[in-house]
Design a protein around this motif. Structure first.
Motif, PDB file in Angstrom:
ATOM      1  N   GLY A  11     -39.628  -0.546 -52.142  1.00 18.35           N
ATOM      2  CA  GLY A  11     -38.734  -1.120 -53.132  1.00 18.35           C
ATOM      3  C   GLY A  11     -37.384  -0.441 -53.169  1.00 18.35           C
ATOM      4  O   GLY A  11     -37.232   0.728 -52.789  1.00 18.35           O
ATOM      5  N   GLY A  16     -38.236   2.904 -56.370  1.00 16.56           N
ATOM      6  CA  GLY A  16     -38.790   1.801 -55.597  1.00 16.56           C
ATOM      7  C   GLY A  16     -40.261   2.001 -55.272  1.00 16.56           C
ATOM      8  O   GLY A  16     -40.694   3.109 -54.946  1.00 16.56           O
ATOM      9  N   GLY A  28     -42.473  -0.954 -59.005  1.00 15.87           N
ATOM     10  CA  GLY A  28     -41.287  -0.138 -59.212  1.00 15.87           C
ATOM     11  C   GLY A  28     -41.420   0.758 -60.437  1.00 15.87           C
ATOM     12  O   GLY A  28     -42.150   0.449 -61.378  1.00 15.87           O
ATOM     13  N   GLY A  44     -43.619   3.500 -57.858  1.00 16.53           N
ATOM     14  CA  GLY A  44     -42.356   4.220 -57.931  1.00 16.53           C
ATOM     15  C   GLY A  44     -42.361   5.291 -59.004  1.00 16.53           C
ATOM     16  O   GLY A  44     -43.075   5.201 -60.006  1.00 16.53           O
ATOM     17  N   SER A  58     -35.922  -0.299 -60.792  1.00 15.58           N
ATOM     18  CA  SER A  58     -36.169  -0.387 -59.353  1.00 15.58           C
ATOM     19  C   SER A  58     -37.155  -1.504 -59.043  1.00 15.58           C
ATOM     20  O   SER A  58     -37.965  -1.900 -59.886  1.00 15.58           O
ATOM     21  CB  SER A  58     -36.704   0.948 -58.835  1.00 15.58           C
ATOM     22  OG  SER A  58     -35.747   1.979 -58.988  1.00 15.58           O
ATOM     23  N   SER A  59     -37.097  -2.002 -57.820  1.00 15.59           N
ATOM     24  CA  SER A  59     -37.981  -3.097 -57.438  1.00 15.59           C
ATOM     25  C   SER A  59     -39.292  -2.585 -56.860  1.00 15.59           C
ATOM     26  O   SER A  59     -39.416  -1.426 -56.455  1.00 15.59           O
ATOM     27  CB  SER A  59     -37.292  -4.015 -56.429  1.00 15.59           C
ATOM     28  OG  SER A  59     -36.932  -3.316 -55.258  1.00 15.59           O
ATOM     29  N   GLY A  74     -36.105  -5.379 -60.082  1.00 17.76           N
ATOM     30  CA  GLY A  74     -36.055  -4.571 -61.292  1.00 17.76           C
ATOM     31  C   GLY A  74     -35.241  -5.235 -62.387  1.00 17.76           C
ATOM     32  O   GLY A  74     -34.469  -6.168 -62.147  1.00 17.76           O
TER      33      GLY A  74
END
Length: 265
Positions: A11, A16, A28, A44, A58-59, A74
């Motif tokens: 991510g 990520g 994330g 993450g 975050s993704s 995110g």
């Protein structure tokens, strides 16, 4: 927020989610850690500021089992620095996005940071983590961060930073309550009978009897207020609007002073 990623990538962003060859990606992370995937891809990490959050969520990460799959992005970030008041009667949403594929983890919730003399209303503020598509493979996104720094608190709404669901759910994010000062007197005017309030509340004080001392150094002259310890003082008249925080019904006082003679003990 940080954008979603395609198959076989970790991510985006400091939190990520992790990647793996198959069986899902990690969620994330932001205020809460992202959930781990069945594959072992890590969620993450927790990152960013709790008291002044301005970062994006975050993704999630994705596995590399098949092409064309993606994770949840995110959540975004909102910063409000109000001059007088914030009235929140609607919905502020900085949620992480859900994943549309089993291969991808949910995105982390984003940030809401509000600084306001008065914070009121009955609305909703949310920065929840995004869900994985199912609870079989990928991890859920961690919750985001919400910080409210205010002077007068009369908010009766709902605030949540829940983690998203998945093979392992994301961790709960953070909610921080900070306080602006009701007044801040520096006593550095050098003359007159008004102690000016350095806060945004405008609570100027009235100086009675006290006189200014001049502190001289090589850079500049600075002033301080001198009291006799008996009948000299600074006062501020009562105002129900500017008195106590009705949410906590309490207050704190801090001061810096120099005694005129050495004290024993």
């Amino acid at each position: 927020g940080y954008p979603s990623v395609t198959s076989g990538n970790a991510g985006a962003g400091p939190g990520g989610g992790g990647t793996a060859s198959a069986n899902g990606g990690g969620g994330g992370g932001y205020g809460g850690a992202g959930g781990a995937a069945l594959s072992g891809a890590a969620g993450g990490i927790v990152n960013g500021s709790r008291a002044a959050p301005i970062d994006l969520g975050s993704s999630g990460g994705t596995d590399n089992f098949a092409a064309g799959r993606s994770s949840g992005a995110g959540g975004g970030a909102l910063y409000i620095n109000a001059v007088s008041k914030v009235v929140e009667n609607g919905t502020i949403s900085m949620n992480g996005n859900n994943s549309s594929y089993d291969a991808g983890g949910g995105g982390a919730g984003g940030a809401v940071y509000i600084v306001s003399p008065i914070f009121t209303g009955s609305g909703t503020i949310i920065a929840n983590g995004g869900n994985a598509l199912t609870t079989t493979y990928s991890g859920g996104g961690g919750g985001g961060r919400i910080a409210i720094v205010r002077n007068i608190h009369d908010f009766k709404g709902t605030i949540t930073t829940s983690g998203g669901t998945g093979k392992n759910s994301g961790g709960t994010g953070t909610v921080f309550w900070g306080n602006l000062p009701n007044l801040s007197w520096h006593f550095d005017e050098g003359s007159g009978t008004v102690a000016k309030d350095a806060s945004i509340m405008g609570n100027n004080g009235t100086i009675t009897g006290a006189t200014y001392d001049v502190l001289t150094n090589s850079e500049s002259n600075r002033f301080s207020l001198k009291f006799n310890g008996s009948n000299q003082y600074v006062s501020k008249s009562y105002s129900s609007y500017q008195e106590l925080d009705p949410y906590t019904e309490s207050f704190a006082v801090g001061s810096w002073f120099r005694h005129s003679s050495t004290m024993a003990g």
